[in-house]
Design a protein around this motif. Structure first.
Motif, PDB file in Angstrom:
ATOM      1  N   ASP A 161       8.395  31.060  40.941  1.00  0.00           N
ATOM      2  CA  ASP A 161       7.053  31.576  40.651  1.00  0.00           C
ATOM      3  C   ASP A 161       6.746  32.912  41.308  1.00  0.00           C
ATOM      4  O   ASP A 161       6.235  33.832  40.668  1.00  0.00           O
ATOM      5  N   THR A 162       7.038  33.033  42.603  1.00  0.00           N
ATOM      6  CA  THR A 162       6.603  34.226  43.327  1.00  0.00           C
ATOM      7  C   THR A 162       7.424  35.457  42.974  1.00  0.00           C
ATOM      8  O   THR A 162       6.873  36.526  42.728  1.00  0.00           O
ATOM      9  N   ASN A 163       8.745  35.305  42.940  1.00  0.00           N
ATOM     10  CA  ASN A 163       9.568  36.458  42.599  1.00  0.00           C
ATOM     11  C   ASN A 163       9.456  36.800  41.121  1.00  0.00           C
ATOM     12  O   ASN A 163       9.664  37.948  40.725  1.00  0.00           O
ATOM     13  N   GLN A 164       9.132  35.812  40.304  1.00  0.00           N
ATOM     14  CA  GLN A 164       8.916  36.090  38.885  1.00  0.00           C
ATOM     15  C   GLN A 164       7.694  36.994  38.725  1.00  0.00           C
ATOM     16  O   GLN A 164       7.743  38.002  38.012  1.00  0.00           O
ATOM     17  N   ALA A 165       6.618  36.645  39.419  1.00  0.00           N
ATOM     18  CA  ALA A 165       5.400  37.454  39.336  1.00  0.00           C
ATOM     19  C   ALA A 165       5.654  38.865  39.851  1.00  0.00           C
ATOM     20  O   ALA A 165       5.235  39.856  39.233  1.00  0.00           O
ATOM     21  N   ARG A 166       6.358  38.959  40.949  1.00  0.00           N
ATOM     22  CA  ARG A 166       6.648  40.274  41.531  1.00  0.00           C
ATOM     23  C   ARG A 166       7.517  41.092  40.577  1.00  0.00           C
ATOM     24  O   ARG A 166       7.312  42.307  40.418  1.00  0.00           O
ATOM     25  N   GLY A 167       8.477  40.428  39.936  1.00  0.00           N
ATOM     26  CA  GLY A 167       9.327  41.115  38.981  1.00  0.00           C
ATOM     27  C   GLY A 167       8.561  41.594  37.761  1.00  0.00           C
ATOM     28  O   GLY A 167       8.783  42.702  37.261  1.00  0.00           O
ATOM     29  N   SER A 212      23.795  37.891  34.541  1.00  0.00           N
ATOM     30  CA  SER A 212      23.238  38.065  33.199  1.00  0.00           C
ATOM     31  C   SER A 212      23.341  39.510  32.713  1.00  0.00           C
ATOM     32  O   SER A 212      23.122  39.780  31.526  1.00  0.00           O
ATOM     33  N   LEU A 213      23.675  40.423  33.622  1.00  0.00           N
ATOM     34  CA  LEU A 213      23.641  41.851  33.277  1.00  0.00           C
ATOM     35  C   LEU A 213      24.538  42.213  32.096  1.00  0.00           C
ATOM     36  O   LEU A 213      24.237  43.151  31.353  1.00  0.00           O
ATOM     37  N   LYS A 214      25.625  41.487  31.916  1.00  0.00           N
ATOM     38  CA  LYS A 214      26.534  41.812  30.808  1.00  0.00           C
ATOM     39  C   LYS A 214      25.932  41.451  29.448  1.00  0.00           C
ATOM     40  O   LYS A 214      26.420  41.920  28.413  1.00  0.00           O
ATOM     41  N   ASP A 215      24.872  40.636  29.480  1.00  0.00           N
ATOM     42  CA  ASP A 215      24.283  40.161  28.219  1.00  0.00           C
ATOM     43  C   ASP A 215      22.890  40.716  27.945  1.00  0.00           C
ATOM     44  O   ASP A 215      22.352  40.497  26.859  1.00  0.00           O
ATOM     45  N   VAL A 216      22.293  41.388  28.928  1.00  0.00           N
ATOM     46  CA  VAL A 216      20.922  41.890  28.759  1.00  0.00           C
ATOM     47  C   VAL A 216      20.853  43.366  29.134  1.00  0.00           C
ATOM     48  O   VAL A 216      21.796  43.927  29.697  1.00  0.00           O
ATOM     49  N   ALA A 217      19.695  43.955  28.844  1.00  0.00           N
ATOM     50  CA  ALA A 217      19.530  45.384  29.135  1.00  0.00           C
ATOM     51  C   ALA A 217      19.400  45.658  30.623  1.00  0.00           C
ATOM     52  O   ALA A 217      19.932  46.648  31.144  1.00  0.00           O
ATOM     53  N   ALA A 218      18.694  44.773  31.314  1.00  0.00           N
ATOM     54  CA  ALA A 218      18.460  44.970  32.749  1.00  0.00           C
ATOM     55  C   ALA A 218      17.979  43.651  33.354  1.00  0.00           C
ATOM     56  O   ALA A 218      17.586  42.719  32.643  1.00  0.00           O
ATOM     57  N   ALA A 219      18.019  43.601  34.674  1.00  0.00           N
ATOM     58  CA  ALA A 219      17.576  42.389  35.370  1.00  0.00           C
ATOM     59  C   ALA A 219      16.962  42.758  36.709  1.00  0.00           C
ATOM     60  O   ALA A 219      17.428  43.682  37.390  1.00  0.00           O
ATOM     61  N   VAL A 220      15.910  42.028  37.057  1.00  0.00           N
ATOM     62  CA  VAL A 220      15.314  42.151  38.387  1.00  0.00           C
ATOM     63  C   VAL A 220      16.120  41.239  39.304  1.00  0.00           C
ATOM     64  O   VAL A 220      16.216  40.031  39.061  1.00  0.00           O
TER      65      VAL A 220
END
Length: 316
Positions: A161-167, A212-220
């Motif tokens: 929850d917390t890091n998701q919100a921050r991201g 996940s970086l190989k499958d998506v544009a970017a990641a937090v």
């Protein structure tokens, strides 16, 4: 002439072997040496350099193999503390372990994370001391800048929850999404205005965002997992600002059970972390020189926790 018949042939005594005596002597020496080693080193296992008995403390950490943990352990021993680590790979594990007595103290989370845990689990873990604030970064192996990210691309954020919100707030600050609540410490994927956002957002466990970086544009990606993913902190396309006055709830802390908030041994662990040049140097290097170390009084940390817990309750 002496009688040389077989029955009168003088018997010649065979020379006695010295091997048993030698073996016995060697065994005796080994036993003596073993006893000396045992009694001299046994005391070293449970005593500090000044001869005082060590106090054993088990600390829960989300381990990434950073060398400074060993340095911290050595510094604690000099202060009379036999510090052992219980290592976790998931952020959801150390707090239950602390609450259930599997560890005495933990050090891995910020205030908002602890507040969310306490409220959801009706627990009363409390902050004991502060360590540092770490920026949260957006990484990509496909693009070199945020501007290159295309409309419709998928970006990943941590699912806690917390890091998701921050991201999510970080993504909004970079113009990638729009949040219907404006962006708060409690924003969720439900608050993403998909029609007004440039990218799609997906949530994964924090330790899986790098893969996940190989499958998506970017990641937090949380600081703990950046180097494990073969990335450098300088690779971040963008980061949030840990020096913002509103960042207090994101200060990382030592946490203990409420009944241990005045424990002098645990307090000493905080002091060692905050005052040891060797520990601070190691932690700074492990963060890619992004850590902003802070010494915040326990009362101020507790006040921030109380206020944040109230916000968590109101957000439910």
């Amino acid at each position: 002439m002496p009688d040389q018949s077989p029955e009168h042939t003088p018997l010649i005594e065979a020379p006695k072997s010295k091997l048993p005596a030698i073996i016995g002597a060697v065994v005796a020496v080994v036993v003596v040496v073993g006893l000396v080693v045992f009694f001299t080193t046994r005391g070293g296992d449970d005593k500090a350099a000044d001869g005082t008995k060590l106090t054993k403390v088990t600390m829960g950490i989300v381990d990434t193999g950073d060398p400074y943990w060993k340095t911290y352990q050595e510094e604690a021993r000099k202060q009379g503390i036999d510090l052992e680590y219980k290592k976790f790979s998931d952020y959801d594990q150390p707090n239950p372990a602390l609450s259930q007595g599997e560890v005495d103290i933990n050090q891995f989370q910020h205030i908002i994370f602890l507040a969310s845990y306490d409220v959801k689990n009706h627990d009363d873990l409390v902050p004991l001391g502060s360590t540092a604030t770490y920026p949260l970064g957006l990484y990509s192996t496909t693009y070199d800048s945020v501007d290159q990210i295309k409309a419709g691309d998928t970006v990943v954020v941590p699912d806690d929850d917390t890091n998701q919100a921050r991201g999510l707030v970080l993504l909004q600050s970079q113009g990638l999404i729009k949040l219907t609540d404006g962006g708060t410490p409690f924003s969720t994927l439900k608050d993403v205005d998909t029609s007004a956002s440039k990218v799609k957002v997906k949530a994964l466990k924090a330790d899986l965002t790098p893969t996940s970086l190989k499958d998506v544009a970017a990641a937090v990606i949380n600081n703990d997992f950046v180097e494990d993913a073969g990335l450098k902190f300088s690779d971040a396309l963008a980061t949030d600002d840990p020096s913002d006055p509103k960042a207090l709830p994101y200060v990382n802390i030592f946490a203990v059970r409420a009944e241990d908030k005045d424990n002098p041994t645990y307090a000493k662990l905080v002091e060692i972390y905050q005052n040891s040049a060797a520990v601070q140097k190691g932690a700074d290097e492990a963060s890619g020189h992004t850590a902003q170390f802070v010494k915040i009084p326990q009362a101020q940390l507790q006040k921030s926790l109380d206020e944040t817990e109230k916000q968590v309750e109101d957000a439910q």
